[in-house]
Design a protein around this motif. Structure first.
Motif, PDB file in Angstrom:
ATOM      1  N   PRO A   3      71.174  51.250  37.263  1.00  8.95           N
ATOM      2  CA  PRO A   3      70.315  51.141  36.072  1.00  8.95           C
ATOM      3  C   PRO A   3      70.826  52.027  34.944  1.00  8.95           C
ATOM      4  CG  PRO A   3      69.256  52.470  37.760  1.00  8.95           C
ATOM      5  CD  PRO A   3      70.474  51.890  38.397  1.00  8.95           C
ATOM      6  N   ILE A   4      70.575  51.577  33.736  1.00  9.59           N
ATOM      7  CA  ILE A   4      70.987  52.335  32.555  1.00  9.59           C
ATOM      8  C   ILE A   4      70.121  53.587  32.439  1.00  9.59           C
ATOM      9  CG2 ILE A   4      71.232  52.259  30.037  1.00  9.59           C
ATOM     10  CD1 ILE A   4      71.570  49.238  30.298  1.00  9.59           C
ATOM     11  N   PRO A   5      70.695  54.744  32.244  1.00 10.36           N
ATOM     12  CA  PRO A   5      69.885  55.962  32.116  1.00 10.36           C
ATOM     13  C   PRO A   5      68.881  55.855  30.967  1.00 10.36           C
ATOM     14  CG  PRO A   5      72.223  56.513  32.391  1.00 10.36           C
ATOM     15  CD  PRO A   5      72.141  55.033  32.190  1.00 10.36           C
ATOM     16  N   LEU A   9      62.124  55.024  30.854  1.00  5.68           N
ATOM     17  CA  LEU A   9      61.376  55.648  29.761  1.00  5.68           C
ATOM     18  C   LEU A   9      61.176  54.668  28.614  1.00  5.68           C
ATOM     19  CD1 LEU A   9      60.099  58.138  28.458  1.00  5.68           C
ATOM     20  CD2 LEU A   9      62.395  58.787  27.646  1.00  5.68           C
ATOM     21  N   ALA A  10      62.215  53.867  28.323  1.00 11.61           N
ATOM     22  CA  ALA A  10      62.108  52.882  27.243  1.00 11.61           C
ATOM     23  C   ALA A  10      61.068  51.820  27.571  1.00 11.61           C
ATOM     24  CB  ALA A  10      63.473  52.247  26.994  1.00 11.61           C
ATOM     25  N   LYS A  11      61.022  51.365  28.813  1.00 10.43           N
ATOM     26  CA  LYS A  11      60.019  50.378  29.210  1.00 10.43           C
ATOM     27  C   LYS A  11      58.606  50.952  29.091  1.00 10.43           C
ATOM     28  CE  LYS A  11      62.967  47.772  32.395  1.00 10.43           C
ATOM     29  NZ  LYS A  11      63.176  47.371  33.813  1.00 10.43           N
ATOM     30  N   GLY A  12      58.431  52.189  29.514  1.00  8.91           N
ATOM     31  CA  GLY A  12      57.115  52.812  29.404  1.00  8.91           C
ATOM     32  C   GLY A  12      56.660  52.957  27.967  1.00  8.91           C
ATOM     33  N   LEU A  13      57.585  53.362  27.088  1.00  9.68           N
ATOM     34  CA  LEU A  13      57.241  53.486  25.673  1.00  9.68           C
ATOM     35  C   LEU A  13      56.926  52.114  25.061  1.00  9.68           C
ATOM     36  CD1 LEU A  13      59.845  56.158  24.518  1.00  9.68           C
ATOM     37  CD2 LEU A  13      57.375  56.460  24.812  1.00  9.68           C
ATOM     38  N   ALA A  14      57.618  51.062  25.524  1.00  9.83           N
ATOM     39  CA  ALA A  14      57.343  49.718  25.015  1.00  9.83           C
ATOM     40  C   ALA A  14      55.932  49.272  25.391  1.00  9.83           C
ATOM     41  CB  ALA A  14      58.383  48.738  25.555  1.00  9.83           C
TER      42      ALA A  14
END
Length: 203
Positions: A3-5, A9-14
């Motif tokens: 997985p991309i580092p 976090l990006a999914k959660g913020l989305a």
């Protein structure tokens, strides 16, 4: 592929951003009743006519919140010369909803369909001792139990129904064969058909 580092976090913020842009909805309870699922676990309704006081629900309850009292009653013989039988008569059936964890085990283990889930949920009390409801109250909740969903017409026929249907068809075939045999014995055909004359030989 690893997985991309930072992708988590990006999914959660989305998700957070999508939630922030939606308008909030205020439930107008108790003026407007909520639309609950038919399988909501509100309270447990009792259909006491089906209860045989087998005590399975009380024994299997992990919280020991079901209280049952009963007595034995002698049933007279159905036919002259028959034997008298005894049956259990339900005296008390109570559930302490201050202890109940709504696991539904009592409903699942009941072999006679005497317990059902009701979506009723407005039974709060100011005193915890008043959360023990007797069978009269449980019977009132029974009438709020929704009807079972319709059977899927494309589903496979249950084995019990298929076995019963085959037994009925076999019995009907045997009865028809017996009736045909009885009719044949009552009207025997003793007259043999006339045989055609033998052909004359060549002269």
């Amino acid at each position: 592929m690893p997985p991309i580092p930072g992708s988590g976090l990006a999914k959660g913020l989305a998700v957070t951003l999508r939630t922030m842009t939606k308008r909030s909805h205020t439930a107008q309870y108790p003026e407007v009743q909520p639309e609950l699922s038919p399988r909501s676990r509100g309270v447990i309704g009792l259909f006491e006519e089906n209860c045989t006081v087998c005590m399975l629900c009380a024994r299997e309850c992990p919280d020991w919140c079901i209280y049952i009292d009963s007595h034995k009653e002698t049933v007279p013989a159905a036919v002259p010369g028959g034997r008298e039988r005894s049956r259990n008569v339900l005296d008390r059936f109570a559930i302490d909803f201050s202890l109940c964890m709504y696991c539904g085990i009592c409903i699942e283990v009941c072999p006679f369909d005497a317990l059902f889930w009701s979506p009723e949920f407005e039974y709060a009390e100011t005193d915890i001792h008043e959360l023990t409801h007797e069978r009269d109250k449980l019977r009132e909740w029974m009438w709020t139990v929704p009807a079972p969903p319709a059977l899927d017409p494309a589903a496979e026929e249950p084995k019990e129904i298929a076995a019963a249907r085959k037994a009925v068809e076999k019995a009907e075939a045997a009865a028809a064969a017996a009736a045909a045999a009885a009719a044949a014995e009552a009207n025997p055909d003793t007259t043999a058909p006339d045989s055609p004359p033998a052909p004359e030989g060549d002269a």
